[in-house]
Design a protein around this motif. Sequence first.
Motif, short mmCIF file in Angstrom:
data_model
loop_
_atom_site.label_atom_id
_atom_site.label_comp_id
_atom_site.label_asym_id
_atom_site.label_seq_id
_atom_site.Cartn_x
_atom_site.Cartn_y
_atom_site.Cartn_z
N ARG A 27 0.83 -1.20 0.00
CA ARG A 27 0.00 0.00 0.00
C ARG A 27 0.86 1.26 0.00
N PHE A 28 0.24 2.35 -0.39
CA PHE A 28 0.93 3.63 -0.40
C PHE A 28 0.94 4.20 1.00
N THR A 29 2.11 4.62 1.46
CA THR A 29 2.24 5.30 2.74
C THR A 29 3.17 6.48 2.56
N ARG A 30 2.99 7.49 3.38
CA ARG A 30 3.89 8.64 3.36
C ARG A 30 5.16 8.27 4.10
N SER A 31 6.28 8.63 3.52
CA SER A 31 7.57 8.30 4.10
C SER A 31 7.90 9.22 5.27
N HIS A 64 12.09 10.01 4.02
CA HIS A 64 12.36 10.69 2.75
C HIS A 64 11.29 11.74 2.50
N ARG A 65 11.23 12.72 3.36
CA ARG A 65 10.20 13.74 3.21
C ARG A 65 10.83 15.12 3.09
N MET A 66 10.17 15.95 2.29
CA MET A 66 10.52 17.36 2.23
C MET A 66 9.38 18.18 2.82
N ILE A 67 8.15 17.78 2.51
CA ILE A 67 6.98 18.45 3.08
C ILE A 67 6.20 17.45 3.91
N ALA A 68 5.53 16.52 3.24
CA ALA A 68 4.68 15.57 3.96
C ALA A 68 5.06 14.11 3.73
N GLY A 69 6.03 13.85 2.86
CA GLY A 69 6.46 12.48 2.61
C GLY A 69 5.69 11.77 1.52
N ILE A 115 -3.43 20.48 -5.74
CA ILE A 115 -4.63 19.79 -5.26
C ILE A 115 -4.36 18.29 -5.12
N VAL A 116 -3.73 17.70 -6.12
CA VAL A 116 -3.40 16.27 -6.08
C VAL A 116 -2.51 15.97 -4.88
N TYR A 117 -1.50 16.81 -4.65
CA TYR A 117 -0.59 16.60 -3.53
C TYR A 117 -1.33 16.67 -2.20
N LEU A 118 -2.20 17.67 -2.06
CA LEU A 118 -2.95 17.81 -0.81
C LEU A 118 -3.90 16.63 -0.58
N ILE A 119 -4.53 16.16 -1.63
CA ILE A 119 -5.42 14.99 -1.50
C ILE A 119 -4.61 13.76 -1.09
N LEU A 120 -3.46 13.55 -1.73
CA LEU A 120 -2.61 12.41 -1.36
C LEU A 120 -2.14 12.54 0.08
N TRP A 121 -1.80 13.74 0.51
CA TRP A 121 -1.36 13.99 1.88
C TRP A 121 -2.45 13.57 2.88
N LEU A 122 -3.68 13.88 2.55
CA LEU A 122 -4.79 13.53 3.43
C LEU A 122 -5.14 12.04 3.40
N LEU A 123 -5.02 11.41 2.24
CA LEU A 123 -5.45 10.02 2.09
C LEU A 123 -4.40 8.98 2.43
#
Length: 67
Positions: free
Chosen positions: A7-11, A14-19, A53-61
């Motif tokens: 599954r996709f997870t935020r790192s 390896h993050r600069m803003i949200a991973g 918008i795509v980045y913010l949606i991915l950040w939330l999901l």
Amino acid sequence: MNSIDNRFTRSRSHRMIAGVMGGIAKRYGWDANLLRIIFVVVSVLSAAFPGIIVYLILWLLMPEAND
């Protein structure tokens, strides 16, 4: 690779803003910095707004990884 690794997870490492880009890069075995550059270029060429918008949606999901 088990289903949790699939599954996709935020790192966290390896993050600069949200991973988000770091997580996608890790999932596919890509270079995170190259993916960030590609994302910025595509976002700028598409007037930047859809990319943000795509980045913010991915950040939330995307859940944060348990690195």
